[in-house]
Motif scaffolding. Structure first.
Motif, mmCIF file in Angstrom:
data_model
loop_
_atom_site.group_PDB
_atom_site.id
_atom_site.type_symbol
_atom_site.label_atom_id
_atom_site.label_comp_id
_atom_site.label_asym_id
_atom_site.label_seq_id
_atom_site.Cartn_x
_atom_site.Cartn_y
_atom_site.Cartn_z
ATOM 1 N N GLY A 1 0.810 -1.209 0.000
ATOM 2 C CA GLY A 1 0.000 0.000 0.000
ATOM 3 C C GLY A 1 0.843 1.259 0.000
ATOM 4 N N TYR A 2 0.211 2.375 -0.368
ATOM 5 C CA TYR A 2 0.916 3.654 -0.421
ATOM 6 C C TYR A 2 0.192 4.667 0.463
ATOM 7 N N SER A 3 0.824 5.821 0.647
ATOM 8 C CA SER A 3 0.299 6.905 1.458
ATOM 9 C C SER A 3 0.124 6.428 2.904
ATOM 10 N N PHE A 4 -1.024 6.695 3.515
ATOM 11 C CA PHE A 4 -1.203 6.295 4.909
ATOM 12 C C PHE A 4 -1.134 4.782 5.069
ATOM 13 N N THR A 5 -1.514 4.056 4.014
ATOM 14 C CA THR A 5 -1.421 2.605 4.041
ATOM 15 C C THR A 5 0.038 2.163 4.006
ATOM 16 N N GLY A 6 0.917 3.013 3.490
ATOM 17 C CA GLY A 6 2.349 2.753 3.554
ATOM 18 C C GLY A 6 2.939 3.153 4.892
ATOM 19 N N VAL A 7 2.461 4.268 5.450
ATOM 20 C CA VAL A 7 2.919 4.704 6.770
ATOM 21 C C VAL A 7 2.644 3.621 7.809
ATOM 22 N N SER A 8 1.468 2.983 7.713
ATOM 23 C CA SER A 8 1.125 1.939 8.683
ATOM 24 C C SER A 8 2.094 0.764 8.609
ATOM 25 N N GLN A 9 2.684 0.529 7.447
ATOM 26 C CA GLN A 9 3.645 -0.558 7.312
ATOM 27 C C GLN A 9 4.899 -0.299 8.134
ATOM 28 N N VAL A 10 5.383 0.930 8.051
ATOM 29 C CA VAL A 10 6.586 1.286 8.805
ATOM 30 C C VAL A 10 6.315 1.173 10.300
ATOM 31 N N ALA A 11 5.161 1.675 10.744
ATOM 32 C CA ALA A 11 4.820 1.578 12.166
ATOM 33 C C ALA A 11 4.699 0.131 12.608
ATOM 34 N N THR A 12 4.041 -0.694 11.805
ATOM 35 C CA THR A 12 3.880 -2.105 12.171
ATOM 36 C C THR A 12 5.221 -2.816 12.190
ATOM 37 N N ALA A 13 6.080 -2.529 11.213
ATOM 38 C CA ALA A 13 7.394 -3.182 11.160
ATOM 39 C C ALA A 13 8.245 -2.870 12.375
ATOM 40 N N ALA A 14 8.016 -1.710 12.995
ATOM 41 C CA ALA A 14 8.787 -1.347 14.183
ATOM 42 C C ALA A 14 8.395 -2.169 15.406
#
Length: 619
Positions: free
Chosen positions: A123-136
């Motif tokens: 996903g991109y945009s906020f759906t991409g931001v959520s990936q970074v947060a989840t990966a942390a």
């Protein structure tokens, strides 16, 4: 943030792919009892498959892409708590909350009988931001992520670029949490009773949360749980993309990928384009996930770490996937270090007659002035801006323009930059916009990139700034009014970009007030840029010596999200052939922001001392 989407009070689901798929909807429980709504689509029949997770506050809970089923993947869409049909309270900046919840979603997906235990995120945009947060926060089941066009430092990347409030952000926070159209072809699904119960409290929260951003115009504890705070905890493979002319959330994420993620397992695709366009092809994306989720030995690890897709054509329409051969041509760097060593800093000095060249003023030259504020036509609109103002008429006397002579050869710039000005104003504060464009031999000019700064926010973070990248503290205790009429040193960040200027074209810099959605300071003022001999105003950019264009110059206005117009003034006579400046002797900043060049340190120290001296002079 999603391009051109409209909130609707109904489930929506894209038309199914040709392959037979099983669709399931329901609620999954978090450890605190909160129920998150999901939709999953998986291949018909028995068997375990890797899972691609889409996790956001938009339509994820009601839509999962069935086209991946044909390749043997399950797609799972889940809504954040407090969005869509999910229970709970949504925190717009709470990356710790989304990340911890997302980690539980990943573990839930890995445990299901249809799952192979390997999960990736798309996903991109906020759906991409959520990936970074989840990966942390996620455990070993999360194998890889592919975030596109993300904003990780919410303050600098989207809500307060340069310390100036971006007025459309509260609208996004208030409206973007409901079900949205996920495709041009949709099927409406009535909300279930549980969904309607969950939606009511989230709507009540939206208005208050939208107003919160305007109460925190400086960096304070309110911003401490944004995704940028957790970047150094991300250790899994990342395939990201950034569009240099994304005027919805801008391109600063390119720096985040470079500076904070493991260079051995981080890939980036960069291209011109708008917020919803990503030059990562579906084939490239599948090779990435096949390698990390299916353990296919397909040679992915030998893929160049940085791919530049040059001059994607388009009229501003949304195209979320492009083929492997996207753009007029492509170039790449095998490693991040190879890219860093290829970039040579160059300096272009501002002169009172409007010239921009590599020779500093031989003597002090008169200041140039413009009236502030006035509507700008230098802030191209992505989908949030409505009508593009690029071709609107300009109010005379409200912009400064500096232009190089024609380049003697193709000239490519890559990465961030800095416009370092000696600046004065009759007001105590002002908002400044800088715009780079290509002035073509045919007399037309093409948009390249912007940068912004509220001048009271001019204090630099010396530990993070470099010669090519000014980083401002934006702390309340560092705010400082302008001494009326007295020149002060200001450094304005030029957002990361890549552009090849053709031989015969020139680089043009314009300085004015921000336009579009920016909420600029309204006090009328006369602003001046000064050109002293001993303290010249200068543009610093990253140059790739020896680069050549791989295609003929595109027709004006045909590049995606790079508007083009007839120029108001011609380029200076003569030609220019770049040479690398003194900053080239420095070292690149390390992954964790450790070392940076001695030259940069001396530059910043000099600017700080000069600024202090200027501010102490009587007004």
């Amino acid at each position: 943030m999603r391009a051109g989407r409209v909130a609707v009070a109904a489930f929506v689901l894209a038309a199914p792919a040709q392959a037979a798929s099983h669709v399931e909807r329901g609620y999954l429980p978090l450890s605190d009892g909160t129920q998150l709504h999901y939709t999953l689509t998986r291949p018909d029949g028995a068997g375990r498959h890797p899972v691609l997770l889409k996790y956001d506050g938009y339509d994820a809970g009601v839509y999962s892409d069935p086209s991946w089923n044909e390749s043997g993947y399950i797609t799972l869409g889940v809504n954040f708590r407090g969005t869509g049909c999910s229970q709970g309270v949504f925190g717009p900046l709470r990356a710790d909350q989304w990340g911890a919840d997302g980690a539980e979603v990943v573990d839930w997906a890995a445990r299901q009988p249809w799952s192979s235990g390997s999960v990736g995120m798309i996903g991109y945009s906020f759906t991409g931001v959520s990936q970074v947060a989840t990966a942390a926060f996620a455990g070993p089941a999360l194998k890889a992520i592919a975030p596109g066009n993300v904003f990780l430092d919410f303050y600098r990347d989207s809500i307060y670029p340069g310390g100036i409030h971006n007025g459309w952000i509260p609208l996004w926070i208030a409206a973007g949490r409901q079900f949205v159209v996920g495709s041009d072809t949709v099927t409406t699904i009535p909300p279930d009773p549980q969904c309607l119960l969950n939606m009511a409290p989230s709507q009540a929260q939206a208005a208050a949360q939208a107003a919160d951003t305007q109460l925190h115009s400086f960096v304070d504890d309110y911003w401490s749980t944004q995704p940028a705070s957790y970047l150094d905890r991300v250790s899994i493979p990342v395939l990201g993309c950034v569009n240099w002319q994304d005027t919805t959330i801008y391109s600063r994420a390119a720096n985040a990928f470079r500076d904070h993620l493991d260079p051995a397992t981080t890939w980036l695709v960069g291209s011109n384009g708008a917020h919803a366009d990503c030059a990562i092809s579906r084939a490239r994306l599948q090779r990435f996930f096949d390698h990390y989720l299916r353990q296919q030995q397909n040679g992915w690890e030998r893929t160049p770490r940085v791919l530049l897709v040059h001059e994607v054509a388009g009229d501003g329409g949304v195209r979320e996937t492009l083929g492997d051969d996207a753009g007029a041509w492509q170039s790449d760097f095998a490693s991040w270090s190879a890219m860093a060593s290829a970039i040579k800093p160059v300096e272009l000095y501002l002169h009172a007659d409007g010239r921009l060249d590599q020779s500093a003023p031989m003597q002090s030259e008169p200041a140039a002035e413009y009236r502030y504020p006035a509507p700008s036509n230098n802030t191209p609109a992505d989908w949030t801006g409505g009508v593009n103002p690029w071709s609107d008429p300009r109010v005379p006397g409200t912009v400064l323009s500096y232009t190089t002579p024609a380049f003697a050869e193709d000239t490519e710039f890559l990465g961030e930059g800095s416009v370092d000005l000696w600046f004065s104003s009759t007001a105590g504060d002002a908002d400044v916009q800088v715009t780079l464009m290509e002035l073509r031999a045919d007399g037309q000019e093409t948009y390249v990139q912007n940068g912004w700064l509220r001048l009271s926010h001019r204090r630099l973070d010396a530990t993070r700034s470099t010669a090519l990248r000014p980083v401002h503290t934006h702390l309340p205790q560092d705010a400082e009014a302008l001494p009326a009429g007295v020149p002060v040193a200001v450094r304005i960040e030029v957002l990361p970009f890549n552009h090849v200027f053709r031989a015969g074209s020139a680089l043009r810099l314009q300085i004015d007030a921000p336009g579009g959605w920016f909420q600029v300071l309204p006090t009328p003022a006369l602003n001046r840029v000064h050109h002293p001999q001993d303290r010249p105003s200068v543009v610093r950019l990253g140059w790739l010596p020896g680069a050549r264009a791989g295609a003929a110059l595109a027709e004006c206005g045909t590049l995606l999200n790079q508007p083009c117009r007839l120029a108001a003034t011609p380029m200076p006579p003569g030609t220019i052939r770049l040479r690398s400046g003194p900053a080239a002797a420095g070292t690149e900043r390390s992954r964790n922001g450790g070392t940076w060049s001695l030259w940069s340190a001396l530059l910043l120290l000099s600017l700080a001392l000069l600024r202090r001296d200027a501010c102490s002079r009587p007004g």
